[in-house]
Design a protein around this motif. Structure first.
Motif, PDB file in Angstrom:
ATOM      1  N   MET A   1       1.383  -1.363  -0.358  1.00  0.00           N
ATOM      2  CA  MET A   1       0.261  -0.134   0.040  1.00  0.00           C
ATOM      3  C   MET A   1       0.866   1.328  -0.194  1.00  0.00           C
ATOM      4  O   MET A   1       2.173   1.173   0.255  1.00  0.00           O
ATOM      5  CB  MET A   1      -1.327   0.133   1.764  1.00  0.00           C
ATOM      6  N   GLU A   2       0.414   2.116  -0.642  1.00  0.00           N
ATOM      7  CA  GLU A   2       0.965   3.346  -0.423  1.00  0.00           C
ATOM      8  C   GLU A   2       1.480   4.131   0.646  1.00  0.00           C
ATOM      9  O   GLU A   2       0.567   4.067   2.026  1.00  0.00           O
ATOM     10  CB  GLU A   2       0.028   4.631  -1.082  1.00  0.00           C
ATOM     11  N   GLY A   3       2.639   4.266   0.965  1.00  0.00           N
ATOM     12  CA  GLY A   3       3.337   4.473   2.338  1.00  0.00           C
ATOM     13  C   GLY A   3       3.944   3.653   3.238  1.00  0.00           C
ATOM     14  O   GLY A   3       3.980   3.427   4.567  1.00  0.00           O
TER      15      GLY A   3
END
Length: 271
Positions: A230-232
């Motif tokens: 996931m992003e981050g």
């Protein structure tokens, strides 16, 4: 490859659920042209597109994980069968398991997370929990089918639904067919009612059926098995490098602040 049946998610929408093709001022640039209508018309359009496009769909197949072998991606299903491809598109949406309430009575048989046919609830008292488009559309459909509906939402304002849904909800509320209990949370559910708590204290709302429409959790476990981050979200290697960089910075900082002859000093020099 489809784990259920083609368009199962849309098929499970309530009968007559409105479909908004937005933005309305855009023309389709591909062969699939989605029009504003209801769920039945959307399913018809999708089936026509599949037929005309000659698309082959393997149904009842659940992919459990993906792995890469050089330029090839291997998709492994629940039966252990491997499918090999040069590319895989994950088009599973963000919907996983439906969220439920962690309150007494949440597992009773008349508590549901999906509405199929509003007409079956004519002249019944119902409670719908949620504040998104799915919840509001369910309230509208149930009220129009002749049910008496209480809407419970934990926040004091409805800001997420589309303007058209809010307008319909306001009209039904003005007619007395919907009771909005905003700023309330469900405390308990029994066979005939729901206990709601808010600023005004506790109150009971009659309910022969309770619909909990508070969203669904993303299938994060499946995505992680496929190596999708996931992003981050940091990988194990990234986390290790981050910790090492902090350690290195501390060594440099505190190393500069120590006396040059620290190593030559005795054990009691810093007492």
């Amino acid at each position: 490859v489809e784990s259920a049946a083609p368009f199962a998610t849309i098929e499970d929408f309530p009968k007559g659920k409105p479909i908004f093709a937005e933005p309305s001022d855009r023309d389709a640039r591909g062969p699939l042209d989605i029009q504003t209508g209801v769920k039945e018309s959307l399913v018809e359009d999708l089936r026509r597109a599949v037929s005309e496009g000659g698309l082959e769909i393997s149904t009842g197949v659940r992919i459990e994980s993906l792995r890469r072998e050089g330029p090839v991606v291997v998709a492994v299903d629940s039966e252990g069968l491997e499918r090999r491809a040069l590319a895989v598109a994950l088009a599973i949406g963000k919907s996983g398991d439906a969220r439920t309430l962690d309150v007494p009575g949440a597992d009773l048989p008349h508590v549901a997370t999906r509405l199929f046919d509003p007409a079956t609830h004519a002249d019944e008292d119902l409670v719908v929990v949620g504040g998104g488009d799915s919840a509001i559309e369910a309230v509208i459909a149930l009220a129009k089918a002749g049910a008496r509906v209480t809407l419970s939402y934990r926040k004091g304002d409805l800001t997420r639904p589309k303007a058209g849904n809010l307008a319909n909800l306001a009209a039904l509320s003005a007619e007395g067919r919907v009771t909005q209990r905003l700023g309330t949370t469900v405390e308990a559910i029994d066979e005939a009612s729901v206990t709601l708590a808010g600023d005004g204290g506790e109150a009971r709302a009659p309910a022969s059926t309770v619909y909990v429409l508070i969203g669904r959790d993303m299938p994060l476990a499946f995505l992680r098995r496929c190596g999708v981050r996931m992003e981050g979200e940091l990988s194990g290697t990234s986390k290790l490098l981050f910790l090492l960089s902090i350690l290195f910075a501390n060594v440099v900082y505190f190393g500069k602040s120590m006396p040059a002859d620290w190593l030559q000093r005795g054990p009691g020099a810093w007492d």
